[in-house]
Scaffold this active site. Sequence first.
Site, PDB file in Angstrom:
ATOM      1  N   ASN A 151       0.892  -0.990  -0.153  1.00  0.00           N
ATOM      2  CA  ASN A 151       0.001  -0.193   0.065  1.00  0.00           C
ATOM      3  C   ASN A 151       0.904   1.305  -0.214  1.00  0.00           C
ATOM      4  OD1 ASN A 151      -1.619   2.273   0.822  1.00  0.00           O
ATOM      5  ND2 ASN A 151      -2.817   1.064   1.911  1.00  0.00           N
ATOM      6  N   ASP A 172       2.733   4.684   5.184  1.00  0.00           N
ATOM      7  CA  ASP A 172       2.639   3.953   6.657  1.00  0.00           C
ATOM      8  C   ASP A 172       2.415   2.415   6.648  1.00  0.00           C
ATOM      9  OD1 ASP A 172       0.115   4.075   5.257  1.00  0.00           O
ATOM     10  OD2 ASP A 172      -0.770   5.414   6.995  1.00  0.00           O
ATOM     11  N   HIS A 173       2.333   1.833   5.482  1.00  0.00           N
ATOM     12  CA  HIS A 173       2.516   0.365   4.994  1.00  0.00           C
ATOM     13  C   HIS A 173       3.944   0.041   4.721  1.00  0.00           C
ATOM     14  CE1 HIS A 173      -1.852  -0.397   5.143  1.00  0.00           C
ATOM     15  NE2 HIS A 173      -1.903   0.945   4.846  1.00  0.00           N
ATOM     16  N   ASP A 224      -4.299  -4.786   0.843  1.00  0.00           N
ATOM     17  CA  ASP A 224      -4.617  -4.221   2.287  1.00  0.00           C
ATOM     18  C   ASP A 224      -6.020  -4.713   2.555  1.00  0.00           C
ATOM     19  OD1 ASP A 224      -5.301  -2.462   4.440  1.00  0.00           O
ATOM     20  OD2 ASP A 224      -4.531  -0.808   3.319  1.00  0.00           O
ATOM     21  N   ASN A 264      -7.491  -4.344   5.501  1.00  0.00           N
ATOM     22  CA  ASN A 264      -8.130  -3.382   6.435  1.00  0.00           C
ATOM     23  C   ASN A 264      -8.731  -4.238   7.531  1.00  0.00           C
ATOM     24  OD1 ASN A 264      -7.487  -0.688   6.414  1.00  0.00           O
ATOM     25  ND2 ASN A 264      -8.408  -0.566   4.343  1.00  0.00           N
ATOM     26  N   ASP A 295      -2.147  -6.161   5.976  1.00  0.00           N
ATOM     27  CA  ASP A 295      -1.949  -6.442   4.616  1.00  0.00           C
ATOM     28  C   ASP A 295      -1.562  -8.016   4.508  1.00  0.00           C
ATOM     29  OD1 ASP A 295      -1.299  -3.498   3.441  1.00  0.00           O
ATOM     30  OD2 ASP A 295      -0.322  -3.759   5.437  1.00  0.00           O
ATOM     31  N   GLU A 333      -4.141   2.042  -2.803  1.00  0.00           N
ATOM     32  CA  GLU A 333      -4.107   3.643  -2.445  1.00  0.00           C
ATOM     33  C   GLU A 333      -3.260   4.271  -3.409  1.00  0.00           C
ATOM     34  OE1 GLU A 333      -5.257   5.471   1.303  1.00  0.00           O
ATOM     35  OE2 GLU A 333      -3.998   3.970   2.185  1.00  0.00           O
TER      36      GLU A 333
END
Length: 270
Positions: A13, A253-254, A153, A155, A224, A40
């Site tokens: 991501n 942030d991943h 991802d 989530n 993930d 993303e």
Amino acid sequence: MASGKTLKLATYNVNGIATRLPHLLEWLREAQPDVVALQELKATDEAFPVGALEDAGYGAVWQGQRSWNGVALLGRGVALTESRHGLPGDAKDDQSRYIEAAIHGIVVGGLYLPNGNPQPGPKFDYKLRWMARLHRHARTLVGLPHPAILMGDFNVIPTDADVYDTKAFRKDALMQPAAREAYAALLAQGWTDALREVFGDRQVYTFWDYFRNHAERDRGLRIDHLLLNPVLARRLKSAGVDRWVRLKEKASDHAPAWVEVSAPEPRTRE
């Protein structure tokens, strides 16, 4: 019988491909994955950096969306043909969250599952509807006679072992019982959660927020995931997370998460 070649399949991501392109290209050079699912993108189709990726040795298919969402698949040294553009089951859903192609002999579904916050509410309801659609489509892939993978991802924090602090996320959509149950039901179709298969009970995270040096302190989440159908699971060799990418300045942030598998034998004509 698997061939002697190993393939590396990864999900990342990027949290904005325009901003993270230098990080992505550096990681592609260092890690040399054969197949990559990106999430993303936060970019239109026209803004996708296809030229830079081709220069790096990767073919690509993508589904962009202005400012939000967006998914792509990359294949090292191959031109890609997209086989599915969007998750089936809701013709009115215009969010760019699913893409599918056959790459290096493997059916690859790249996904960006809805976050679902705030919950309860319409966003969480959409998350659960999307997961139900994913379940229906995943059933068509899990039993294929050739390798298939769903990665991206999700989530979803599957268990308490996948979060640094359960209290901090008790009310978060990522670890609500309904989301966890939906993820468990997906695995029950016959998919193997590759990171958990390799790491067992050991801690492994793929996401660290930008607060209080959480990345540096390794206070993260595992959201993930790389799910292998039984044919591909038998070829699983190793898995990991390239946390060093997350520790770079102005990083997503991943971090990229990956598996290595024995490559399928090339198909031959009778």
